[in-house]
Design an enzyme around this catalytic site. Structure first.
Site, PDB file in Angstrom:
ATOM      1  CG  ASP A   1     -11.380   5.068 -27.169  1.00 65.47           C
ATOM      2  OD1 ASP A   1     -10.998   5.565 -25.713  1.00 65.47           O
ATOM      3  OD2 ASP A   1     -10.643   4.834 -27.766  1.00 65.47           O
TER       4      ASP A   1
ATOM      5  CE  LYS B   1     -16.884   9.476 -42.106  1.00 66.91           C
ATOM      6  NZ  LYS B   1     -16.343  10.824 -42.691  1.00 66.91           N
TER       7      LYS B   1
ATOM      8  CG  ASP C   1      -7.431   9.656 -25.127  1.00 65.51           C
ATOM      9  OD1 ASP C   1      -8.144   9.347 -24.163  1.00 65.51           O
ATOM     10  OD2 ASP C   1      -6.588   9.111 -25.339  1.00 65.51           O
TER      11      ASP C   1
ATOM     12  CE1 TYR D   1     -13.649   1.026 -28.689  1.00 68.68           C
ATOM     13  CE2 TYR D   1     -12.967   0.178 -26.660  1.00 68.68           C
ATOM     14  CZ  TYR D   1     -12.898   1.248 -27.593  1.00 68.68           C
ATOM     15  OH  TYR D   1     -11.866   2.193 -27.212  1.00 68.68           O
TER      16      TYR D   1
ATOM     17  CG  ASP E   1     -15.167  13.632 -40.989  1.00 70.21           C
ATOM     18  OD1 ASP E   1     -16.369  13.881 -40.377  1.00 70.21           O
ATOM     19  OD2 ASP E   1     -14.825  13.477 -41.995  1.00 70.21           O
TER      20      ASP E   1
HETATM   21  C1  IPM Z   1     -10.725   4.208 -22.190  1.00 70.24           C
HETATM   22  C2  IPM Z   1      -9.635   3.693 -22.691  1.00 70.24           C
HETATM   23  C3  IPM Z   1      -9.954   2.131 -22.558  1.00 70.24           C
HETATM   24  C4  IPM Z   1     -11.071   2.126 -23.858  1.00 70.24           C
HETATM   25  C5  IPM Z   1      -9.179   0.967 -23.036  1.00 70.24           C
HETATM   26  C6  IPM Z   1      -8.017   1.017 -21.954  1.00 70.24           C
HETATM   27  C7  IPM Z   1      -9.591  -0.387 -23.166  1.00 70.24           C
HETATM   28  O1  IPM Z   1      -8.802   4.176 -23.608  1.00 70.24           O
HETATM   29  O2  IPM Z   1     -11.449   4.120 -20.999  1.00 70.24           O
HETATM   30  O3  IPM Z   1     -10.877   5.258 -22.915  1.00 70.24           O
HETATM   31  O4  IPM Z   1     -10.559   2.027 -25.193  1.00 70.24           O
HETATM   32  O5  IPM Z   1     -12.320   2.184 -23.530  1.00 70.24           O
HETATM   33 MG    MG Z   2      -9.689   5.834 -24.360  1.00 72.09          MG
END
Ligand code: IPM
Ligand code: MG
Length: 354
Positions: free
Chosen positions: A245, A189, A249, A142, A221
């Site tokens: 990240d 990884k 999710d 990032y 993975d």
């Molecule tokens: C998160 C989001 C952010 C990230 C985006 C909106 C930049 O997906 O906070 O997980 O990738 O960190």
């Molecule tokens: Mg995210």
């Protein structure tokens, strides 16, 4: 106690959900006699529209002098399909993380009994799953060197980590593991990436200092697979920025709704508390978004930023009661769906009467 907050609603559903969380915060402040002060500030697309940048200096100054930041969501579809946009709402979030030194993002993954049937996983797999994902937040791909060459026809992003960055996040991982079930899963990884090999090297050096914690290493993975196959096997998981990240999710939906999971970002300066989900622009202004992740982020704020555990627990109790009474928004409703504002009012009212 004096509670001095910065509230950054952001974009999309951000303003509606932070409003509900603030109702809970105010109710708790009254109940426990805290002196609450809070100021709003701009961020994301909302800030770009008003002042041309997604994390204005004024907003940063307010965050720096506050005790905690409550954050809504960032993102606007008008930027998503425009790879040439020179300024983007997400840059605001990244700049805030960098400038506040928020190197640790803590995302607890818990299930709610009344929602288990909503999980994409079978009940027996997910029932009782309870782990904490700790994502490194200010390093890696990032923030590494990025750019274009060959007249724009080659693009690169680099993943860089220093030993110090890895050590401080692993240390936090161990501290969490010590307070929980004493298992730390380091996700990397290392079979491919040099940066991951440094992570593993540092973890192997640190592990003997925490003899009570079982350190486990897992390729990312494989971790993606294990989260849906055996979510109950995790206790504390620690990983680099982008792996975290993606995995968080994934982890969040096993609980039945993305609208439920809170997070805390902590580090050098003021901590930030925000829901895991995004700005859900399709629902903006409609009073239908689920405010629970933001309300639970407020609970984490009391616990992590102020060490006020009873206050955090009362918010959690109120959220659990709303779920049990089915006072919930349409994403998780079985019968009648309540509005965002109605759920917020119900929870604040519960806190007031407790
Ligand atoms: C998160 C989001 C952010 C990230 C985006 C909106 C930049 O997906 O906070 O997980 O990738 O960190
Ligand atoms: Mg995210």
């Amino acid at each position: 106690m004096k509670l001095n907050l910065a509230v950054l609603p952001g974009d999309g559903i951000g303003p509606e959900i932070t409003e509900q969380a603030m109702k809970a915060v105010k109710a708790v402040a009254v109940k426990f006699n805290h002196e609450l002060e809070y100021k709003y500030a701009l961020t994301g697309a909302a800030a770009i529209d008003k002042v041309g940048e997604p994390y204005p200096d004024d907003t940063h100054e307010l965050c720096m002098k506050s005790d905690a930041v409550l954050f809504g969501a960032i993102g606007d579809p008008k930027y998503d399909n425009n790879p040439k946009a020179t300024v983007r709402p997400e840059q605001g979030l990244l700049l805030m993380r960098k400038k506040l030194g928020l190197y640790a993002n803590i995302r607890p993954v818990e299930t709610f009994e009344s929602l288990l049937h909503k999980s994409p996983l079978r009940r027996e797999l997910v029932e009782g799953a309870d782990f904490v994902a700790i994502r490194e937040l200010t390093g890696g791909i990032y923030f590494g060197e990025k750019g274009r060459k060959d007249d724009g026809n080659t693009a690169f992003d680099t993943c860089t980590y220093t030993r110090a960055e890895i050590e401080r996040i692993l240390k936090l991982g161990y501290e969490f593991a010590l307070k929980r079930n004493k298992k730390l899963t380091v996700v990397d990884k290392a079979n491919v990436l040099e940066s991951s090999r440094l992570w593993r090297e540092v973890a192997q050096e640190m592990a003997p200092n925490y003899p009570d914690v079982k350190t486990e290493y897992m390729f990312v993975d494989n971790a993606a697979m294990q989260i849906i196959q055996w979510p109950k096997n995790f206790d504390v998981m620690v990983t680099e920025n982008m792996f975290g990240d993606i995995l968080t999710d994934e982890a969040s939906v096993i609980t039945g709704s993305l609208g439920l999971l809170p997070s805390a970002s902590m580090g050098i300066h003021t901590s930030v508390f925000e829901p895991i989900h995004g700005s859900y622009p399709q629902a903006a202004g409609k009073d239908i978004a689920n405010p629970i992740a933001t309300i639970l982020s407020a609970a984490m704020m009391f616990e992590y930023a102020f060490n006020l555990m009873d206050e955090g627990k009362l918010i959690r109790d109120a959220v659990n009661a709303s779920l049990a009474e089915k006072v919930v928004t349409e994403d998780i409703a079985e019968g009648k769906a309540f509005k965002t504002s109605e759920v917020g009012d119900w929870i604040a009212n519960y806190i007031g009467k407790a």
